[in-house]
Structures are given as structure tokens and as C-alpha cells.
Design a protein around this motif. Structure first.
Motif, PDB file in Angstrom:
ATOM      1  N   UNK A   1     -19.785  16.501  15.209  1.00  0.00           N
ATOM      2  CA  UNK A   1     -19.860  17.838  14.628  1.00  0.00           C
ATOM      3  C   UNK A   1     -18.595  18.203  13.866  1.00  0.00           C
ATOM      4  N   UNK A   2     -17.456  17.891  14.451  1.00  0.00           N
ATOM      5  CA  UNK A   2     -16.185  18.143  13.768  1.00  0.00           C
ATOM      6  C   UNK A   2     -16.058  17.265  12.534  1.00  0.00           C
ATOM      7  N   UNK A   3     -16.502  16.006  12.654  1.00  0.00           N
ATOM      8  CA  UNK A   3     -16.405  15.082  11.533  1.00  0.00           C
ATOM      9  C   UNK A   3     -17.222  15.494  10.325  1.00  0.00           C
ATOM     10  N   UNK A   4     -18.278  16.262  10.548  1.00  0.00           N
ATOM     11  CA  UNK A   4     -19.094  16.740   9.430  1.00  0.00           C
ATOM     12  C   UNK A   4     -18.348  17.714   8.530  1.00  0.00           C
ATOM     13  N   UNK A   5     -17.243  18.280   9.013  1.00  0.00           N
ATOM     14  CA  UNK A   5     -16.485  19.245   8.216  1.00  0.00           C
ATOM     15  C   UNK A   5     -15.147  18.700   7.722  1.00  0.00           C
ATOM     16  N   UNK A   6     -14.843  17.440   8.032  1.00  0.00           N
ATOM     17  CA  UNK A   6     -13.496  16.939   7.798  1.00  0.00           C
ATOM     18  C   UNK A   6     -13.133  16.899   6.314  1.00  0.00           C
ATOM     19  N   UNK A   7     -14.123  16.709   5.432  1.00  0.00           N
ATOM     20  CA  UNK A   7     -13.841  16.648   4.002  1.00  0.00           C
ATOM     21  C   UNK A   7     -14.218  17.946   3.289  1.00  0.00           C
ATOM     22  N   UNK A   8     -14.508  18.999   4.043  1.00  0.00           N
ATOM     23  CA  UNK A   8     -14.985  20.242   3.439  1.00  0.00           C
ATOM     24  C   UNK A   8     -13.969  20.817   2.450  1.00  0.00           C
ATOM     25  N   UNK A   9     -12.681  20.767   2.799  1.00  0.00           N
ATOM     26  CA  UNK A   9     -11.670  21.336   1.907  1.00  0.00           C
ATOM     27  C   UNK A   9     -11.630  20.595   0.576  1.00  0.00           C
ATOM     28  N   UNK A  10     -11.688  19.261   0.626  1.00  0.00           N
ATOM     29  CA  UNK A  10     -11.664  18.481  -0.610  1.00  0.00           C
ATOM     30  C   UNK A  10     -12.921  18.719  -1.442  1.00  0.00           C
ATOM     31  N   UNK A  11     -14.086  18.824  -0.789  1.00  0.00           N
ATOM     32  CA  UNK A  11     -15.336  19.026  -1.511  1.00  0.00           C
ATOM     33  C   UNK A  11     -15.370  20.384  -2.186  1.00  0.00           C
ATOM     34  N   UNK A  12     -14.936  21.417  -1.480  1.00  0.00           N
ATOM     35  CA  UNK A  12     -14.915  22.766  -2.063  1.00  0.00           C
ATOM     36  C   UNK A  12     -13.934  22.824  -3.226  1.00  0.00           C
ATOM     37  N   UNK A  13     -12.746  22.254  -3.043  1.00  0.00           N
ATOM     38  CA  UNK A  13     -11.726  22.317  -4.090  1.00  0.00           C
ATOM     39  C   UNK A  13     -12.174  21.600  -5.362  1.00  0.00           C
ATOM     40  N   UNK A  14     -12.780  20.421  -5.222  1.00  0.00           N
ATOM     41  CA  UNK A  14     -13.161  19.649  -6.413  1.00  0.00           C
ATOM     42  C   UNK A  14     -14.430  20.177  -7.071  1.00  0.00           C
ATOM     43  N   UNK A  15     -15.332  20.775  -6.310  1.00  0.00           N
ATOM     44  CA  UNK A  15     -16.577  21.282  -6.905  1.00  0.00           C
ATOM     45  C   UNK A  15     -16.405  22.664  -7.531  1.00  0.00           C
ATOM     46  N   UNK A  16     -15.634  23.521  -6.881  1.00  0.00           N
ATOM     47  CA  UNK A  16     -15.589  24.925  -7.272  1.00  0.00           C
ATOM     48  C   UNK A  16     -14.363  25.298  -8.102  1.00  0.00           C
ATOM     49  N   UNK A  17     -13.387  24.395  -8.218  1.00  0.00           N
ATOM     50  CA  UNK A  17     -12.135  24.766  -8.872  1.00  0.00           C
ATOM     51  C   UNK A  17     -11.685  23.683  -9.847  1.00  0.00           C
ATOM     52  N   UNK A  18     -11.229  24.134 -11.027  1.00  0.00           N
ATOM     53  CA  UNK A  18     -10.501  23.282 -11.954  1.00  0.00           C
ATOM     54  C   UNK A  18      -9.015  23.598 -11.829  1.00  0.00           C
ATOM     55  N   UNK A  19      -8.691  24.864 -11.831  1.00  0.00           N
ATOM     56  CA  UNK A  19      -7.324  25.306 -11.565  1.00  0.00           C
ATOM     57  C   UNK A  19      -7.186  25.667 -10.084  1.00  0.00           C
ATOM     58  N   UNK A  20      -5.961  25.621  -9.589  1.00  0.00           N
ATOM     59  CA  UNK A  20      -5.594  26.035  -8.225  1.00  0.00           C
ATOM     60  C   UNK A  20      -6.193  25.143  -7.138  1.00  0.00           C
ATOM     61  N   UNK A  21      -6.525  23.892  -7.471  1.00  0.00           N
ATOM     62  CA  UNK A  21      -7.093  23.018  -6.446  1.00  0.00           C
ATOM     63  C   UNK A  21      -6.121  22.784  -5.297  1.00  0.00           C
ATOM     64  N   UNK A  22      -4.869  22.529  -5.622  1.00  0.00           N
ATOM     65  CA  UNK A  22      -3.871  22.294  -4.571  1.00  0.00           C
ATOM     66  C   UNK A  22      -3.727  23.495  -3.663  1.00  0.00           C
ATOM     67  N   UNK A  23      -3.697  24.690  -4.254  1.00  0.00           N
ATOM     68  CA  UNK A  23      -3.591  25.911  -3.456  1.00  0.00           C
ATOM     69  C   UNK A  23      -4.798  26.061  -2.545  1.00  0.00           C
ATOM     70  N   UNK A  24      -5.995  25.779  -3.063  1.00  0.00           N
ATOM     71  CA  UNK A  24      -7.213  25.888  -2.252  1.00  0.00           C
ATOM     72  C   UNK A  24      -7.163  24.930  -1.076  1.00  0.00           C
TER      73      UNK A  24
END
Length: 421
Positions: free
Chosen positions: A113-136
Motif C-alpha cells: 500500500x505504501x509502495x503504491x504512493x512512492x512515486x506520486x511526487x514525481x508523477x504529479x510534478x512531471x504531469x502537472x508542472x513545467x515550471x516549479x517542478x523542483x519546488x513541487x
């Protein structure tokens, strides 16, 4: 004068933040439960440590498959499934009677269950942001610290006053609430809201939904990764990151404090306080990763973390003022390594591959964490002390500081591709 409305990407960040916060709170719970479980069931420390090692290992190993499933089925569907697993695993733990049930429930079910969320930050940052990815990425990574900041003192107090089962019921209920929020408000792509990614324009299109077998996609990503020297450098340094953070301090800090005469609630509050400084350190690290050389950032992060871990045995043996100094110094560096690592992964392997590649790198992180979780308990069993484990972790951090300076030295300059649906 017309004002700009809030981009929905920031709402997605908020939802992901709280989902990761709940997951982090659940992952930090074993540090509070270790001593009560030993006392109730008469288990050796190696029993609980093994369950946590299984949990941490699966948390990491499932990451690349979670990324592939998110590419195939969507972020909302996979994250919802994760919260249901966390709710079920934690609730059923309250009914366990023997060690194998602890291994199955907290080790396997909560680990996946925890492993299903482990890449969530990277997926959200790359899909939803062009700028401010590092901050996200920095903000979302800081959710781990916020989770332990909120949950640990409450859980420790509940364990002391009401028992460990009441504390476990609470986190199960919170998981169900988070599941409902994700089901209603999470979205997979900016186009689901008729938007371009934040900082992008309409001509920047999205990575298409991958129709291939998710398991095959994850394995193909690994085949690509193992031929890359940069992957091994990133994975090796992140192994040390996992070893020196949630595997070691997240699992064994509270028991170590109890052995030095610090009450459990106070020890949990100290670990939560590390989270306060990590929120600052990781968010600033995300901001820095958008502006400075990420190899040098990692060099300093690992080097300073190594110094703090070498200092920890002395801090535990001396006046509590020294321990507070460790909390501040180490806390600022707790997971500050994540934003530069995600940025380097994206730059080297490309936006379209970032989720799966970071998933495999994160798997190495959790293998390191599993080694520390079980190894710390085993060395404690041998020497009745955490001294050697803390010193070993400090030395590993110095080695990682040298490794990261070679990342990207042979990689071709990365130019982000525009992929048309």
C-alpha cells in the motif's frame, strides 16, 4: 483588474501532499509500536525489525510497478487502491495474535500500500508542472516529515494512555477519509480539467496513457536502467539515503532514546520535531534544485548527514542539549536529497521515463532502509547497543557524498520531448 485563478495543479499538489502525509504517518507508526509489541507478545526486537524490513523493502520494490500502473490506469485509481490497502492492513493488525500475521499485515499489505504512493511526487510534478517542478517535489517530499510531525506525538500519547490498538485504529480511519477525498478530487492529467500544465502552454501536450502491460513496462525500465552507469550511481547513493533515514532513524531512534532514559512520548516528539526542520530543509532543497547544480547539493547533503550521525551516539550519552542540536542539524537534511535526485533522474532519463526510473531508484532507497531496519535490530541484539549502527550509517553517507559527484558526467544533454497524443 483581472486576477489569475489558482491553477488546479496546486490543488493536486495539496491532495497528493495529504495522501503522502497519511502514508508517512503510517510508516512512522512502528517506531512507537515496537516496544509495546515486544512487551505484549514477548517478541525479540528482531521479530518487529523483520516485519518493518519487509514493509520497507516492498515499499521500495513496488514503486516502479506503481509508476507503470499509474501510466496505465491513472494516478487517482492507483492512489485510491493504496489508501484502501493501508486502511485494511492497519485495521487487521489490531486482531493479530502471532508474528506471521505481523509479517503479512504490516510487512506485506501495508508495505505494498505504501509502495503504491512512492512515486506520486514525481508523477504529479512531471504531469502537472513545467515550471516549479523542483519546488513541487520538495513540498511533496516534506509531507513525510509533516506526517510524522502530526502523527507521532498523538500516536505515542494514545499508545501510552489507551494502548497500541487504539492508535492503530485511528490511522486506519484516517486512511479511509483520505480515500474518499482522492476519489472525488484527484485528477490524472491537466486535460481532465481543460488545462495545460502549470507554466506550460497549449502546445505542450501530455505523455499519452500507456496501454502496455504495467509489469512489462516496469521490467523494461529496469532493463534500460541497468545499462546506465548513472542509474547505478543514483541508486547507490539513494541506498545510503534510505539506510540513514527511515530505515535507521525512523525505525530505531525512539527505542534508542528509551534505552537512554527518555520517555516514549518525549522521544516521539523529538522524532516529530525532526519533521519540522525537514519541512524547511526539503522545501528549500526543492527551490535550490531548480537553480543550482544538483550534484553539489547532494554532495553537501550526504556529507552533513554523515557528520550528524557520527555525532548521535555522543548526543544520546550526554546532556539533552546535544540531542536537540542533532535534531535540528539532522532534521534539515532528513530527506533533502529527494528533489535533486528526482531532478537528475528526469534530466538524464527524460520526462516520459522519470516515474518508472525514479521508482527503481527509490527501490534501492528502500532496500537500504530495510537493511537498516533489520540490521539495526540485529546489531542491537548482538551488542545491546545502537552505537555501531549509527557510526556505520555515518561512514556510508561520506561514501555517498563521493559517489554523487560522478552522476551525469557521461550523459548526453537532455532535451525534453513533446509527445503528441
Amino acid at each position: 483588474m483581472q486576477t489569475k485563478s489558482l491553477h488546479y495543479g496546486w490543488i493536486i499538489v495539496a491532495i497528493a501532499f495529504f495522501a503522502l502525509l497519511v502514508g508517512a504517518g503510517i510508516r512512522s507508526t512502528p517506531g512507537v509500536l515496537m516496544v509495546p509489541l515486544e512487551q505484549e507478545f514477548g517478541w525479540e526486537r528482531t521479530v518487529v525489525s523483520l516485519a518493518l524490513a519487509i514493509n520497507l523493502l516492498l515499499y521500495g520494490l513496488f514503486g516502479p510497478f506503481a509508476a507503470a500502473f499509474m501510466n496505465r490506469f491513472g494516478i487517482r485509481q492507483v492512489t485510491s487502491f493504496a489508501l484502501l490497502l493501508l486502511a485494511a492492513g492497519t485495521f487487521l493488525t489490531t486482531q493479530m495474535k502471532s508474528a506471521w500475521q505481523l509479517y503479512l499485515l504490516w510487512g506485506v499489505i501495508v508495505g505494498i500500500g505504501s509502495g503504491c504512493t512512492v512515486v506520486l511526487s514525481a508523477m504529479v510534478a512531471t504531469r502537472w508542472f513545467v515550471k516549479r517542478r523542483g519546488l513541487v517535489v520538495g513540498i511533496l517530499t516534506a509531507s513525510g516529515a509533516t506526517g510524522q510531525l502530526i502523527f507521532l506525538p498523538i500516536l505515542a500519547q494514545l499508545v501510552t494512555s489507551e494502548g497500541w490498538r487504539t492508535a492503530t485504529w485511528m490511522i486506519s480511519i484516517v486512511s479511509v477519509i483520505m480515500f474518499v477525498i482522492i476519489a472525488f478530487f484527484m485528477r490524472n492529467y491537466p486535460s481532465d480539467k481543460g488545462l495545460a500544465p502549470y507554466g506550460g502552454t497549449e502546445d505542450i501536450t501530455e505523455i499519452p496513457q500507456n496501454q502496455s502491460n504495467p509489469f512489462a513496462s516496469a521490467v523494461d525500465g529496469l532493463r534500460t536502467a541497468i545499462r546506465s552507469r548513472d542509474f547505478w550511481l543514483l541508486a547507490g547513493s539513494f541506498f545510503v539515503c534510505g539506510f540513514s533515514t527511515n530505515g535507521l532513524i525512523g525505525t530505531h531512534f525512539i527505542p534508542a532514546c528509551i534505552e537512554h532514559g527518555i520517555p516514549e512520548v518525549k522521544a516521539a516528539s523529538m522524532l516529530a520535531l525532526i519533521g519540522i526542520f525537514d519541512i524547511i530543509g526539503t522545501t528549500v532543497s526543492g527551490w535550490l534544485s531548480d537553480r543550482f547544480n544538483n550534484r553539489w547539493l547532494l554532495f553537501w547533503y550526504y556529507g552533513l548527514r554523515g557528520l550528524s550521525l557520527l555525532f548521535l551516539p555522543s548526543a544520546l550519552d550526554s546532556a539533552h542539549l546535544s540531542l536537540w542540536f542533532f535534531i535540528v542539524f539532522y532534521g534539515l537534511d532528513w530527506v533533502a536529497t529527494v528533489p535533486p535526485t528526482v531532478r537528475l533522474t528526469t534530466d538524464i532519463f527524460g520526462k516520459e521515463n522519470a516515474g518508472i526510473m525514479f521508482g527503481w531508484i527509490m527501490a534501492s532507497h528502500q532496500i537500504g532502509a530495510a537493511f537498516a531496519a533489520y540490521g539495526g535490530g540485529f546489531l542491537h541484539y548482538l551488542f545491546n547497543s545502537y552505537f555501531f549502527t549509527f557510526i556505520l550509517a555515518g561512514i556510508f553517507c561520506f561514501l555517498a557524498a563521493g559517489i554523487v559527484m560522478r552522476i551525469g558526467k557521461t550523459a548526453k544533454p537532455y532535451v525534453e520531448k513533446v509527445i503528441v497524443k
